[in-house]
Scaffold this active site. Sequence first.
Site, short mmCIF file in Angstrom:
data_model
loop_
_atom_site.label_atom_id
_atom_site.label_comp_id
_atom_site.label_asym_id
_atom_site.label_seq_id
_atom_site.Cartn_x
_atom_site.Cartn_y
_atom_site.Cartn_z
N GLY A 1 -9.84 -71.91 46.95
CA GLY A 1 -10.09 -72.64 47.95
C GLY A 1 -9.96 -71.89 49.28
O GLY A 1 -10.65 -70.75 49.18
N GLU B 1 -16.38 -69.31 58.27
CA GLU B 1 -17.18 -70.13 57.25
C GLU B 1 -17.47 -71.32 57.66
O GLU B 1 -16.39 -72.28 57.92
CB GLU B 1 -16.11 -70.13 55.90
CG GLU B 1 -17.03 -70.67 54.68
CD GLU B 1 -16.04 -70.49 53.25
OE1 GLU B 1 -14.77 -70.86 53.54
OE2 GLU B 1 -16.28 -70.13 52.34
N GLU C 1 -9.22 -66.85 44.82
CA GLU C 1 -10.68 -66.76 45.09
C GLU C 1 -10.91 -67.75 46.41
O GLU C 1 -10.66 -68.94 46.25
CB GLU C 1 -11.29 -67.60 43.87
CG GLU C 1 -11.06 -66.71 42.62
CD GLU C 1 -11.76 -65.52 42.63
OE1 GLU C 1 -11.27 -64.35 42.15
OE2 GLU C 1 -12.72 -65.21 43.64
N THR D 1 -5.46 -71.69 53.00
CA THR D 1 -4.54 -72.18 51.94
C THR D 1 -4.25 -71.00 51.23
O THR D 1 -3.19 -70.95 50.72
CB THR D 1 -5.34 -73.24 51.49
OG1 THR D 1 -5.59 -74.22 52.15
CG2 THR D 1 -4.37 -73.78 50.26
N CYS E 1 -19.05 -71.27 47.91
CA CYS E 1 -18.58 -70.01 48.22
C CYS E 1 -19.51 -68.49 48.27
O CYS E 1 -19.08 -67.68 49.16
CB CYS E 1 -17.21 -69.63 47.82
SG CYS E 1 -17.24 -69.37 46.29
N LYS F 1 -3.69 -78.82 39.26
CA LYS F 1 -3.94 -79.61 40.28
C LYS F 1 -5.43 -79.40 40.80
O LYS F 1 -5.89 -78.41 41.28
CB LYS F 1 -2.95 -79.49 41.48
CG LYS F 1 -3.22 -80.88 42.31
CD LYS F 1 -2.56 -80.49 43.73
CE LYS F 1 -3.70 -80.11 44.67
NZ LYS F 1 -4.73 -81.08 44.93
N THR G 1 -9.64 -69.78 52.72
CA THR G 1 -8.56 -68.58 52.85
C THR G 1 -7.25 -69.10 53.53
O THR G 1 -6.14 -68.51 53.30
CB THR G 1 -9.50 -67.82 53.82
OG1 THR G 1 -10.45 -67.20 53.25
CG2 THR G 1 -8.72 -66.48 54.40
O1 TXE Z 1 -9.65 -76.15 50.55
P1 TXE Z 1 -8.14 -75.98 50.17
P2 TXE Z 1 -10.49 -77.29 51.09
C1 TXE Z 1 -13.45 -73.23 52.24
C2 TXE Z 1 -14.18 -74.10 52.97
C3 TXE Z 1 -13.39 -75.57 53.22
C4 TXE Z 1 -12.27 -74.72 53.29
C5 TXE Z 1 -11.11 -75.76 53.04
O2 TXE Z 1 -14.62 -73.35 53.95
O3 TXE Z 1 -13.93 -75.88 54.36
O4 TXE Z 1 -12.08 -73.68 52.33
O5 TXE Z 1 -11.46 -76.53 51.80
C6 TXE Z 1 -4.83 -77.28 47.58
N1 TXE Z 1 -0.32 -75.38 48.59
N2 TXE Z 1 -13.53 -73.55 50.43
O6 TXE Z 1 -9.75 -78.46 52.15
O7 TXE Z 1 -7.34 -76.79 51.36
C7 TXE Z 1 -5.96 -78.55 47.77
O8 TXE Z 1 -5.28 -79.76 47.35
C8 TXE Z 1 -1.19 -75.19 47.28
C9 TXE Z 1 -13.92 -72.30 49.90
O9 TXE Z 1 -11.05 -77.78 49.88
O10 TXE Z 1 -7.85 -74.67 50.05
C10 TXE Z 1 -7.01 -78.15 46.80
O11 TXE Z 1 -6.68 -78.76 45.47
N3 TXE Z 1 -2.14 -76.09 47.18
C11 TXE Z 1 -13.43 -72.52 48.46
C12 TXE Z 1 -7.14 -76.65 46.73
O12 TXE Z 1 -6.02 -76.54 47.24
C13 TXE Z 1 -3.05 -76.64 48.31
C14 TXE Z 1 -13.96 -73.84 47.72
C15 TXE Z 1 -8.44 -76.22 47.71
O13 TXE Z 1 -7.92 -76.87 48.76
C16 TXE Z 1 -2.10 -76.60 49.65
C17 TXE Z 1 -13.34 -74.79 48.68
C18 TXE Z 1 -0.83 -75.80 49.68
N4 TXE Z 1 -0.29 -75.80 50.69
C19 TXE Z 1 -13.30 -74.85 49.97
N5 TXE Z 1 -3.04 -77.14 50.57
C20 TXE Z 1 -14.38 -71.46 47.38
N6 TXE Z 1 -13.73 -70.15 47.55
O14 TXE Z 1 -15.18 -71.61 46.80
C21 TXE Z 1 -4.18 -77.35 49.99
N7 TXE Z 1 -4.08 -77.01 48.44
#
Ligand code: TXE
Length: 523
Positions: free
Chosen positions: A268, A426, A290, A272, A324, A215, A270
Amino acid sequence: MIRFCQGFQNLQLTSEILANKEGGGNYRTIDNYTQFWLYSNYMQKIKNYINGQLIEPIDKLYIDNYNPATGKVYSLIPDSDEKDVAMATEAALAAFPQWSNTSKEVRSRILLKIAELIEQNLERLAIAESIDNGKPVALAKMIDIPRAASNFHFYATAILHYASESHAMEDTAINYTLRSPVGVAGCISPWNLPLYLFTWKIAPAIAAGNCVVAKPSEITPMTAYLLSELCMQAGLPKGVLNIVHGYGHKVGAAITAHPNIPLISFTGGTKTGAEIARIAAPMFKKISLELGGKNPNIVFSDCDFENAIKTTLHSSFANQGQICLCGSRIFIEKSIYEKFKIRFIEKVKTLKVGNPADNSSNLGAVVSKEHMDKILSYINLAKEEGGEILIGGNQVNLEGEFALGYYIEPTIIEGLAYNCRTNQEEIFGPVVTLTPFETEEEVLKYANSTQYGLSAIVWTENLTRAHRIAGLLHAGIVWINCWLVRDLRTPFGGMKNSGVGREGGFEAFNFFTEPKNVCIKLK
Ligand code: TXE
């Protein structure tokens, strides 16, 4: 006739469609997708990729997909749910016996073909990535898409050299370790480096003989969709890779909870990551997380000054600061603090925020309105916490078709305490803070003070100091006198709230396989 790449289902657009004034906008001669997406209201409906087919979500519901550069909806993505995930998992399970028994050489050749097709479609994928994410096309062309090809190329060749170990017990017994593919891997990826991070998981998973239910982020689904088409062209057998588009709380959660998906690889936020662990842990699933970072960039007075300035410009604002690994907390030794500050501000003034399709833009749009508002709220917080905005700090309002886009000035803030929220949380945008320090002990205390431990940058010409500081930093990756220099064989990931486990090299294969030790008694 304008022929779009296969991924748009051989979309042949006659000039009549493009000239259709009902579509809104003033059409010009379409010279590439960027112009098309800016000026047309043709609504591309992307599809799930399940069992080798591009198909609609079962409930035929869709989500608006925005172009961050214009703030307008430009395509629709499936609003899938657990039914679509169940279908994808069934397809993956059905494909697994044959794929896991396919020779490494054959798997390798198919992955190499995918890598080749990504390279052949560099331009189209880069434009699609830029339109979806807001990043400059030039950045997508230089970093995102080439790296996606490298991910497939690297794991296509690494799998041929991935061996296991044997342990002889003198005259007693001989042990050997089998490393077998796990089955169906769940891969969930974010929006900041969409194809780059999506393929970083998928390539090792399928190279190791697993099948995948993946996904991508619902905010940036386009290049994953285009990859589906390339996988079909490459002859990837049906069911090996399945891509289900939709919301995290529906599709991501369904993948995490599915009983026939025994491992989850996630990148994604922290928060989540913790939610995924909460579901996966009691099911005893293998998880690789990660997550976020709040990385220190430590500049000692004996640094290669101009190189430190030049690289810090990138490590602060590349991808609009949405990586990140960006160094968002810049610690500068007191004796050169003013000199560094003045020079850094001078350089930041030369950065242009603009249309991501314009090669002169250094920063494009941030990924969404919500994310722009989050970043701006942190800039306000910094002011409340006593910070001084040295440059930037505002939303950028562009003209014409970009007037509704999500643009923020590169921003430098000084005068904050090392442990205030702005310096601990962050932000994930084009915002950095400057803090002076006098001793190594002091800067290590500041650097290691956050809940994160992903990466760090250290600028010094003193080798002994470089090794000492690197060993004491809470980080999974430390760059000395450089940033984002990447050898894909190295372990990639962080500690503390930056995640669990490592990706990269054979670490990824160790994650995507199950080890079994066989011990045979010697006569
Ligand atoms: O990440 P999410 P987002 C950080 C950055 C950002 C914050 C949130 O600070 O502002 O994370 O970003 C899926 N069960 N990073 O909203 O929500 C979602 O659909 C399973 C750092 O993008 O974590 C997407 O495909 N999956 C990071 C993925 O998780 C779920 C890069 C990431 O979304 C879910 C991006 C759930 N309950 C953001 N909820 C890095 N480390 O590089 C959401 N998702």
